[in-house]
Scaffold this active site. Structure first.
Site, PDB file in Angstrom:
ATOM      1  N   CYS A  70     -10.685  -4.641   0.345  1.00  0.00           N
ATOM      2  CA  CYS A  70     -11.689  -4.133   0.457  1.00  0.00           C
ATOM      3  C   CYS A  70     -12.400  -4.063  -0.380  1.00  0.00           C
ATOM      4  O   CYS A  70     -12.103  -5.020  -1.321  1.00  0.00           O
ATOM      5  CB  CYS A  70     -10.782  -2.380   0.360  1.00  0.00           C
ATOM      6  SG  CYS A  70     -10.935  -2.290  -1.331  1.00  0.00           S
ATOM      7  N   CYS A  95     -11.076  -3.662  -4.107  1.00  0.00           N
ATOM      8  CA  CYS A  95     -10.003  -4.226  -4.309  1.00  0.00           C
ATOM      9  C   CYS A  95     -10.749  -5.825  -4.810  1.00  0.00           C
ATOM     10  O   CYS A  95     -10.088  -6.189  -6.466  1.00  0.00           O
ATOM     11  CB  CYS A  95      -8.632  -4.439  -3.424  1.00  0.00           C
ATOM     12  SG  CYS A  95      -7.923  -3.427  -3.185  1.00  0.00           S
ATOM     13  N   ASN A 116       0.664  -0.978   0.213  1.00  0.00           N
ATOM     14  CA  ASN A 116      -0.248   0.324  -0.301  1.00  0.00           C
ATOM     15  C   ASN A 116       0.883   1.511   0.312  1.00  0.00           C
ATOM     16  O   ASN A 116       1.586   1.473   0.540  1.00  0.00           O
ATOM     17  CB  ASN A 116      -1.103   0.029   1.544  1.00  0.00           C
ATOM     18  CG  ASN A 116      -0.493   0.073   2.608  1.00  0.00           C
ATOM     19  OD1 ASN A 116       0.588  -0.860   2.335  1.00  0.00           O
ATOM     20  ND2 ASN A 116      -1.100   0.423   3.544  1.00  0.00           N
ATOM     21  N   VAL A 117       0.445   2.360  -0.687  1.00  0.00           N
ATOM     22  CA  VAL A 117       1.184   3.583  -1.164  1.00  0.00           C
ATOM     23  C   VAL A 117       0.043   4.989  -0.287  1.00  0.00           C
ATOM     24  O   VAL A 117      -0.883   4.726  -1.031  1.00  0.00           O
ATOM     25  CB  VAL A 117       1.386   3.747  -2.567  1.00  0.00           C
ATOM     26  CG1 VAL A 117       2.683   5.332  -2.417  1.00  0.00           C
ATOM     27  CG2 VAL A 117       2.357   2.636  -2.911  1.00  0.00           C
ATOM     28  N   GLU A 118       0.480   5.454   0.923  1.00  0.00           N
ATOM     29  CA  GLU A 118      -0.445   6.375   1.339  1.00  0.00           C
ATOM     30  C   GLU A 118      -0.616   7.477   0.743  1.00  0.00           C
ATOM     31  O   GLU A 118       1.387   8.033   0.295  1.00  0.00           O
ATOM     32  CB  GLU A 118      -0.679   6.301   2.509  1.00  0.00           C
ATOM     33  CG  GLU A 118      -1.707   4.605   3.036  1.00  0.00           C
ATOM     34  CD  GLU A 118      -1.350   4.865   5.011  1.00  0.00           C
ATOM     35  OE1 GLU A 118      -0.843   5.977   5.224  1.00  0.00           O
ATOM     36  OE2 GLU A 118      -1.853   3.700   5.155  1.00  0.00           O
ATOM     37  N   CYS A 131      -4.222   0.600  -2.125  1.00  0.00           N
ATOM     38  CA  CYS A 131      -4.165  -0.552  -1.249  1.00  0.00           C
ATOM     39  C   CYS A 131      -2.994  -0.954  -2.387  1.00  0.00           C
ATOM     40  O   CYS A 131      -2.649  -1.359  -3.685  1.00  0.00           O
ATOM     41  CB  CYS A 131      -5.147  -0.825  -1.853  1.00  0.00           C
ATOM     42  SG  CYS A 131      -6.955  -0.926  -0.585  1.00  0.00           S
ATOM     43  N   GLU A 156      -3.346  -4.537  -2.790  1.00  0.00           N
ATOM     44  CA  GLU A 156      -3.591  -5.903  -4.272  1.00  0.00           C
ATOM     45  C   GLU A 156      -3.509  -4.803  -5.275  1.00  0.00           C
ATOM     46  O   GLU A 156      -3.723  -5.224  -6.088  1.00  0.00           O
ATOM     47  CB  GLU A 156      -4.623  -5.651  -3.439  1.00  0.00           C
ATOM     48  CG  GLU A 156      -5.313  -6.786  -2.540  1.00  0.00           C
ATOM     49  CD  GLU A 156      -5.443  -6.019  -0.813  1.00  0.00           C
ATOM     50  OE1 GLU A 156      -4.891  -4.773  -1.039  1.00  0.00           O
ATOM     51  OE2 GLU A 156      -6.473  -6.636  -0.188  1.00  0.00           O
TER      52      GLU A 156
HETATM   53  N1  THU Z   1      -4.972  -1.214   2.314  1.00  0.00           N
HETATM   54  C1  THU Z   1      -4.666  -2.175   1.714  1.00  0.00           C
HETATM   55  O1  THU Z   1      -3.515  -1.872   1.192  1.00  0.00           O
HETATM   56  N2  THU Z   1      -5.946  -3.345   0.790  1.00  0.00           N
HETATM   57  C2  THU Z   1      -6.888  -3.458   1.601  1.00  0.00           C
HETATM   58  O2  THU Z   1      -7.278  -3.962   0.814  1.00  0.00           O
HETATM   59  C3  THU Z   1      -7.487  -2.476   2.700  1.00  0.00           C
HETATM   60  C4  THU Z   1      -6.915  -1.459   3.188  1.00  0.00           C
HETATM   61  C5  THU Z   1      -4.464  -0.009   3.108  1.00  0.00           C
HETATM   62  C6  THU Z   1      -4.988   1.431   2.420  1.00  0.00           C
HETATM   63  C7  THU Z   1      -4.287   2.334   3.735  1.00  0.00           C
HETATM   64  O3  THU Z   1      -3.468   2.396   2.771  1.00  0.00           O
HETATM   65  C8  THU Z   1      -4.345   1.020   4.580  1.00  0.00           C
HETATM   66  O4  THU Z   1      -4.737  -0.187   4.788  1.00  0.00           O
HETATM   67  C9  THU Z   1      -5.697   1.659   6.213  1.00  0.00           C
HETATM   68  O5  THU Z   1      -6.933   1.749   5.234  1.00  0.00           O
END
Ligand code: THU
Length: 131
Positions: A88, A91, A43-45, A54, A56
């Site tokens: 999620c 995804c 994941n990259v915020e 996300c 995935e």
């Molecule tokens: N996140 C994912 O990488 N995959 C998911 O299916 C659900 C959430 C990440 C997004 C965000 O960076 C962190 O988890 C918290 O929501």
């Protein structure tokens, strides 16, 4: 053929590369395609929180960027922060897109280290499809 354990290990490695400074919630994913190739993502915020990508979708984008055209057979997802890190909703729809009609396996690990397998058609029944 890569094992489920190896796919999960790739997802674990990917989770260590997460850019998750806002949530401190690391996620890694590794997808196996019918071609035999595997692609990982984390994941990259972003400071604009809603722009988070996300793990995935990062893995599946990585596949497309590398010219992958076959379907996803399996995808392993891991977070050190939770047991059974389910994908999620967004995804799930992305996995369904690249499953191309196949009932892709979703490989997760619980907090006792046991591997559990789910199927995209169970996680996203009646998914949206054009035509
Ligand atoms: N996140 C994912 O990488 N995959 C998911 O299916 C659900 C959430 C990440 C997004 C965000 O960076 C962190 O988890 C918290 O929501």
């Amino acid at each position: 053929m890569i094992t489920n354990e190896e796919l999960l290990n790739n997802a674990k490695d990917a989770s260590q590369k997460a850019y998750s400074k806002y949530s401190d919630f690391q996620v890694g994913a590794c997808a196996l395609y019918e071609s035999g190739h595997v692609y990982s993502g984390c994941n990259v915020e972003n400071s604009s929180y809603g722009l988070a990508l996300c793990a995935e979708r990062n893995a599946m984008s990585n596949a497309i960027a590398n010219g992958e055209t076959s379907k996803i057979i399996k995808i392993a997802i891991f977070s050190p922060k939770t047991s059974l890190c389910f994908p999620c909703g967004a995804c799930r729809q992305w996995i369904q897109e690249f499953a191309k009609g196949y009932n892709t396996e979703i490989i997760l690990e619980d907090n006792s280290g046991e591997i559990k397998i789910f199927y995209i058609n169970d996680l996203l029944p009646h998914s949206f499809e054009l035509i």
